[in-house]
Design a protein around this motif. Sequence first.
Motif, mmCIF file in Angstrom:
data_model
loop_
_atom_site.group_PDB
_atom_site.id
_atom_site.type_symbol
_atom_site.label_atom_id
_atom_site.label_comp_id
_atom_site.label_asym_id
_atom_site.label_seq_id
_atom_site.Cartn_x
_atom_site.Cartn_y
_atom_site.Cartn_z
ATOM 1 N N GLN A 1 0.825 -1.381 -0.154
ATOM 2 C CA GLN A 1 -0.202 0.033 -0.159
ATOM 3 C C GLN A 1 0.807 1.370 -0.044
ATOM 4 O O GLN A 1 1.671 1.422 0.750
ATOM 5 N N THR A 2 0.477 2.373 -0.843
ATOM 6 C CA THR A 2 0.951 3.558 -0.800
ATOM 7 C C THR A 2 0.188 4.664 -0.187
ATOM 8 O O THR A 2 -1.134 4.468 -0.109
ATOM 9 N N SER A 3 0.885 5.508 0.260
ATOM 10 C CA SER A 3 0.058 6.540 1.143
ATOM 11 C C SER A 3 0.504 8.055 0.789
ATOM 12 O O SER A 3 1.398 8.364 0.329
ATOM 13 N N GLU A 4 -0.434 8.953 1.329
ATOM 14 C CA GLU A 4 -0.138 10.196 1.147
ATOM 15 C C GLU A 4 1.082 10.530 2.368
ATOM 16 O O GLU A 4 1.541 11.862 2.191
ATOM 17 N N ASP A 5 1.023 9.953 3.284
ATOM 18 C CA ASP A 5 2.242 10.148 4.351
ATOM 19 C C ASP A 5 3.778 9.795 3.791
ATOM 20 O O ASP A 5 4.304 9.785 4.592
ATOM 21 N N LYS A 6 3.606 9.303 2.777
ATOM 22 C CA LYS A 6 5.064 9.158 2.039
ATOM 23 C C LYS A 6 5.612 7.885 2.167
ATOM 24 O O LYS A 6 6.672 7.826 2.139
ATOM 25 N N THR A 7 4.844 6.920 2.655
ATOM 26 C CA THR A 7 5.268 5.614 3.074
ATOM 27 C C THR A 7 4.778 4.643 2.383
ATOM 28 O O THR A 7 3.683 4.804 1.489
ATOM 29 N N LEU A 8 5.308 3.696 2.374
ATOM 30 C CA LEU A 8 4.970 2.177 1.588
ATOM 31 C C LEU A 8 4.657 1.278 2.760
ATOM 32 O O LEU A 8 5.907 0.910 3.298
ATOM 33 N N ARG A 9 3.533 0.620 2.697
ATOM 34 C CA ARG A 9 3.315 -0.298 3.676
ATOM 35 C C ARG A 9 3.126 -1.774 3.297
ATOM 36 O O ARG A 9 2.598 -1.881 2.322
ATOM 37 N N LEU A 10 3.601 -2.695 3.928
ATOM 38 C CA LEU A 10 3.142 -3.972 3.691
ATOM 39 C C LEU A 10 2.322 -4.568 4.562
ATOM 40 O O LEU A 10 2.540 -4.562 5.943
ATOM 41 N N TRP A 11 1.258 -4.955 4.300
ATOM 42 C CA TRP A 11 0.079 -5.527 5.166
ATOM 43 C C TRP A 11 -0.016 -7.070 5.260
ATOM 44 O O TRP A 11 0.041 -7.522 4.097
ATOM 45 N N ASP A 12 -0.128 -7.639 6.385
ATOM 46 C CA ASP A 12 -0.716 -9.114 6.482
ATOM 47 C C ASP A 12 -2.363 -9.231 6.357
ATOM 48 O O ASP A 12 -2.803 -8.740 7.322
ATOM 49 N N SER A 13 -2.528 -9.867 5.277
ATOM 50 C CA SER A 13 -4.037 -9.942 5.473
ATOM 51 C C SER A 13 -4.599 -10.724 6.427
ATOM 52 O O SER A 13 -5.893 -10.818 6.646
ATOM 53 N N ARG A 14 -3.747 -11.574 7.019
ATOM 54 C CA ARG A 14 -4.308 -12.269 8.158
ATOM 55 C C ARG A 14 -4.526 -11.654 9.678
ATOM 56 O O ARG A 14 -3.386 -11.778 10.184
ATOM 57 N N GLY A 15 -5.512 -11.078 9.653
ATOM 58 C CA GLY A 15 -5.761 -10.052 10.724
ATOM 59 C C GLY A 15 -5.671 -8.810 10.261
ATOM 60 O O GLY A 15 -6.016 -7.847 11.187
ATOM 61 N N LEU A 16 -5.256 -8.363 9.213
ATOM 62 C CA LEU A 16 -4.953 -7.052 8.577
ATOM 63 C C LEU A 16 -4.113 -6.132 9.539
ATOM 64 O O LEU A 16 -4.668 -5.065 9.905
ATOM 65 N N GLN A 17 -2.955 -6.694 9.509
ATOM 66 C CA GLN A 17 -2.053 -5.871 10.258
ATOM 67 C C GLN A 17 -0.651 -5.445 9.422
ATOM 68 O O GLN A 17 -0.405 -5.871 8.668
ATOM 69 N N VAL A 18 -0.351 -4.465 9.991
ATOM 70 C CA VAL A 18 1.109 -3.873 9.292
ATOM 71 C C VAL A 18 2.225 -4.635 9.412
ATOM 72 O O VAL A 18 2.658 -5.084 10.604
ATOM 73 N N ALA A 19 2.677 -5.508 8.526
ATOM 74 C CA ALA A 19 3.710 -6.315 8.605
ATOM 75 C C ALA A 19 5.101 -5.754 8.488
ATOM 76 O O ALA A 19 6.191 -6.028 9.218
ATOM 77 N N HIS A 20 5.445 -4.741 7.945
ATOM 78 C CA HIS A 20 6.545 -3.915 7.513
ATOM 79 C C HIS A 20 6.252 -2.507 6.985
ATOM 80 O O HIS A 20 5.138 -2.346 6.153
ATOM 81 N N MET A 21 7.075 -1.477 7.274
ATOM 82 C CA MET A 21 7.149 -0.351 6.841
ATOM 83 C C MET A 21 8.406 0.285 6.081
ATOM 84 O O MET A 21 9.439 0.064 6.669
ATOM 85 N N PHE A 22 8.273 0.507 4.839
ATOM 86 C CA PHE A 22 9.686 0.797 4.179
ATOM 87 C C PHE A 22 10.150 2.259 4.589
ATOM 88 O O PHE A 22 9.324 2.937 5.216
ATOM 89 N N PRO A 23 11.341 2.709 4.535
ATOM 90 C CA PRO A 23 11.823 4.002 4.727
ATOM 91 C C PRO A 23 10.921 5.039 4.134
ATOM 92 O O PRO A 23 10.547 4.763 2.999
ATOM 93 N N ALA A 24 10.463 6.052 4.719
ATOM 94 C CA ALA A 24 9.726 6.971 4.276
ATOM 95 C C ALA A 24 10.392 7.869 3.206
ATOM 96 O O ALA A 24 11.512 8.113 3.121
#
Length: 367
Positions: A205-228
């Motif tokens: 997922q990309t965002s206007e907060d300048k980050t790239l997030r990787l979500w785990d669909s099993r529970g829909l939790q953030v698994a990793h955030m790349f450097p902003a």
Amino acid sequence: MLLLRYQLKQAPPQKVWCRFCAVMGKLQSKLKHSTYKYSRPDEIIEDRIQTKAFQEYSPAHMDTVSVVAALNSDVCVSGGKDKTVVAYNWKTGNVVKRFKGHEHEITKVTCIPNSNQFFSASRDRMVMMWDLHGSSQPRQQLCGHAMVVTGLAVSPDSSQLCTGSRDNTLLLWDVVTGQSVERASVSRNVVTHLCWVPREPYILQTSEDKTLRLWDSRGLQVAHMFPAKQYIQTYCEVSVDGHKCVSCSNGFGGEGCEATLWDLRQTRNRICEYKGHFQTVASCVFLPRALALMPLIATSSHDCKVKIWNQDTGACLFTLSLDGSGPLTSLAVGDAISLLCASFNRGIHLLRMDHSRGLELQEVAAF
């Protein structure tokens, strides 16, 4: 030119204008049918004049096209400001079907793998499911977001749909029942795009907060955030093998305006950057490996340009300028040699890769 000056000096005044017009007419004719290229150290610039094979098909939309995606090797689906979703056969230039149901501009479309079904999202906060061979009315209407829906991603097994919005939330849906099964919210996480990692339970997922997030669909939790990054991330895509992903940035005047390659396996660090656009990069895609001996990435930008990059080195290999198109809003791989590019002013452009004289990208049709 000296001869022309002499002839004009010797001719009566009434004939001067006629001769000048005749000469300029010949020059314009040559210019019209000439190919113009110029080189930079790291790139090749395009043919700016349309090829003789160019086709102007009936338009798919009557207004700005916001998004385009390939349903199969013949048909694409697109959405725009005219509030309609259109299935279009780009090989014949014919509309297959128009779908109406949204009350505002279409923001995203995504296709269910290996099927004739697809989803659309809109500024009306709704997500709708459509069937190419079914009714022109939606099969499902998914309502759960408080603001415009800006992300759609279908799981590799086609059982789940993830949606994202400017309301900072992600929702996970059961495709069969149309019911929401998970919900997650992160402060200031204004979603700009979603895509599912092949063969994995992860969503990028990309965002206007300048980050790239990787979500785990099993529970829909953030698994990793790349450097902003320094600029808003507008779009993302994952490679077919699931090992890499690419995101792109907004910007102006060459500041920002880049695409970034990331590693999804071990380091999950930035691998390479692709810089050369002068306005917001709205879309980025991995190109089929069959197109070239090297891995390639394509980007489209608000600067009216589509660029082809060497994935490994970051070198720009070719730039196609779609003059008069306005900002380019969306880019999709059509088939092994074709790209589909949506624009503000000129609908959808069909682009084709050509290797007969080295790597080239040509506009062959618009609709």
